[in-house]
Scaffold this motif. Structure first.
Motif, mmCIF file in Angstrom:
data_model
loop_
_atom_site.group_PDB
_atom_site.id
_atom_site.type_symbol
_atom_site.label_atom_id
_atom_site.label_comp_id
_atom_site.label_asym_id
_atom_site.label_seq_id
_atom_site.Cartn_x
_atom_site.Cartn_y
_atom_site.Cartn_z
ATOM 1 N N VAL A 196 40.587 76.974 -3.866
ATOM 2 C CA VAL A 196 40.715 77.314 -2.629
ATOM 3 C C VAL A 196 40.646 75.753 -1.783
ATOM 4 C CG1 VAL A 196 39.694 78.373 -0.365
ATOM 5 C CG2 VAL A 196 39.316 79.443 -2.653
ATOM 6 N N LEU A 197 41.531 75.694 -0.756
ATOM 7 C CA LEU A 197 41.525 74.246 -0.083
ATOM 8 C C LEU A 197 41.339 74.803 1.514
ATOM 9 C CD1 LEU A 197 43.808 73.911 -2.286
ATOM 10 C CD2 LEU A 197 43.010 71.365 -1.869
ATOM 11 N N ALA A 254 51.515 85.064 -0.448
ATOM 12 C CA ALA A 254 51.073 86.134 -0.039
ATOM 13 C C ALA A 254 50.344 85.792 1.164
ATOM 14 C CB ALA A 254 50.211 86.868 -0.939
ATOM 15 N N ARG A 255 50.353 86.672 2.272
ATOM 16 C CA ARG A 255 49.593 86.495 3.641
ATOM 17 C C ARG A 255 48.701 87.632 3.816
ATOM 18 N NH1 ARG A 255 52.300 84.803 9.351
ATOM 19 N NH2 ARG A 255 53.091 87.099 9.270
ATOM 20 N N VAL A 313 44.636 79.269 -3.025
ATOM 21 C CA VAL A 313 44.444 79.739 -1.715
ATOM 22 C C VAL A 313 44.259 78.734 -0.649
ATOM 23 C CG1 VAL A 313 42.844 81.443 -0.509
ATOM 24 C CG2 VAL A 313 43.368 81.777 -3.017
ATOM 25 N N LEU A 314 44.912 79.020 0.516
ATOM 26 C CA LEU A 314 44.759 78.047 1.556
ATOM 27 C C LEU A 314 44.000 78.451 2.861
ATOM 28 C CD1 LEU A 314 48.490 76.244 1.539
ATOM 29 C CD2 LEU A 314 46.332 75.603 0.668
ATOM 30 N N ILE A 367 47.965 82.630 1.993
ATOM 31 C CA ILE A 367 47.479 82.021 3.287
ATOM 32 C C ILE A 367 47.085 83.174 4.234
ATOM 33 C CG2 ILE A 367 49.199 80.224 3.024
ATOM 34 C CD1 ILE A 367 51.048 81.829 4.472
ATOM 35 N N PRO A 368 46.177 82.829 5.380
ATOM 36 C CA PRO A 368 45.706 83.825 5.866
ATOM 37 C C PRO A 368 46.633 84.203 7.091
ATOM 38 C CG PRO A 368 44.729 81.811 6.464
ATOM 39 C CD PRO A 368 45.498 81.513 5.250
ATOM 40 N N LYS A 369 46.673 85.515 7.774
ATOM 41 C CA LYS A 369 47.472 85.643 8.821
ATOM 42 C C LYS A 369 47.410 84.956 9.882
ATOM 43 C CE LYS A 369 48.933 90.298 7.292
ATOM 44 N NZ LYS A 369 48.825 91.752 7.392
ATOM 45 N N ARG A 370 45.934 84.695 10.371
ATOM 46 C CA ARG A 370 45.735 84.305 11.523
ATOM 47 C C ARG A 370 45.303 82.876 11.382
ATOM 48 N NH1 ARG A 370 42.959 89.182 10.779
ATOM 49 N NH2 ARG A 370 43.639 90.754 12.301
#
Length: 250
Positions: A199-200, A158-159, A105-106, A132-135
């Protein structure tokens, strides 16, 4: 399913896509005056024509205009949109392999070169997916594809809209959440053998407070020199292969 547009650049990335029958709409090759296409570019053209793909020779200026990286090496593949996977689809990949889930998870990585490098390490280490996150984070761009050296074709990404909420979903699915932080337990002592999501955080900022507080435990990489931290893609590689070592040993 959300999809980004993808311009695949560079000889290795395009060859990898061709060798694994990835969908490609058109391939653009650099025209060098009256000289025939040679070397790796000739191999790419031959493989593309075997697959009955459209191959066009164009001036370098056109490739430069399309390129997102500035280092297209004389070839660009115009690909259909690459789909993002769902978190559930990533978990399903682990189930199909009969393996405990292993996810990266980034949290807010903005450098496409770092994301591409993480994907390359993730593929090599058998990671089932990257989230990864969308924002405030980079998505799947041409630079990411090129830096990944073809790994984008093999790693599910996945986003998601909310990383903290996603970690809760992973916990319910039975995963332990390990947050990479400087003050965490040494990775040589932490339990990384079961279903785990590592998570990084973002370059220079690390993992956000809310995400850190939602982790089950934190893990650190021992730093024996004068520098206090590693680039996120290097840290990801170290942590991924510690998990590989534990699982192989087990």
């Amino acid at each position: 399913m959300e999809v980004p547009n993808l311009v695949l650049e560079g000889r290795k990335a395009v060859l990898e896509a061709l060798n694994h029958d990835k969908p490609i709409d058109r391939i653009l090759l650099r025209r060098d005056g009256e000289k025939p296409v040679e070397g790796t570019l000739r191999m790419i053209a031959a493989k593309a024509r075997e697959r009955r793909l459209v191959v066009q020779e164009v001036e370098r200026a056109k490739l430069d205009a399309i390129s997102e990286t500035g280092h297209h090496q004389g070839v660009i593949a115009l690909c259909p949109a690459v789909p993002y996977f769902s978190v559930e689809e990533i978990l399903e990949i682990a189930r199909e392999r009969g393996e405990p889930p292993f996810i990266i998870v980034l949290d807010g990585v903005t450098d496409p070169h770092n994301l591409g490098a993480v994907l390359r390490s993730a593929d090599a280490g058998g990671v089932h997916g990257v989230i990864i996150p969308k924002r405030r984070a980079v998505g799947l761009t041409g630079t990411v594809a090129k830096t990944s050296a073809g790994a984008l074709s093999h790693v599910a990404v996945a986003r998601v809209g909310n990383i903290t909420r996603t970690l809760d979903e992973l916990k319910k699915a039975g995963l332990w959440i390990a947050c990479a932080e400087m003050n965490g337990t040494s990775l040589f002592e932490a339990d990384l053998t079961g279903p785990v999501a590592i998570v990084l955080g973002a370059e220079g900022e690390g993992v956000s407070r809310l995400v850190s507080e939602n982790a089950d435990f934190s893990v650190s990489i021992p730093m024996l020199g004068k520098i206090a931290s590693l680039n996120v893609s290097v840290a990801a590689g170290v942590l991924i292969y510690e998990v590989v070592r534990r699982r192989t040993k087990a």
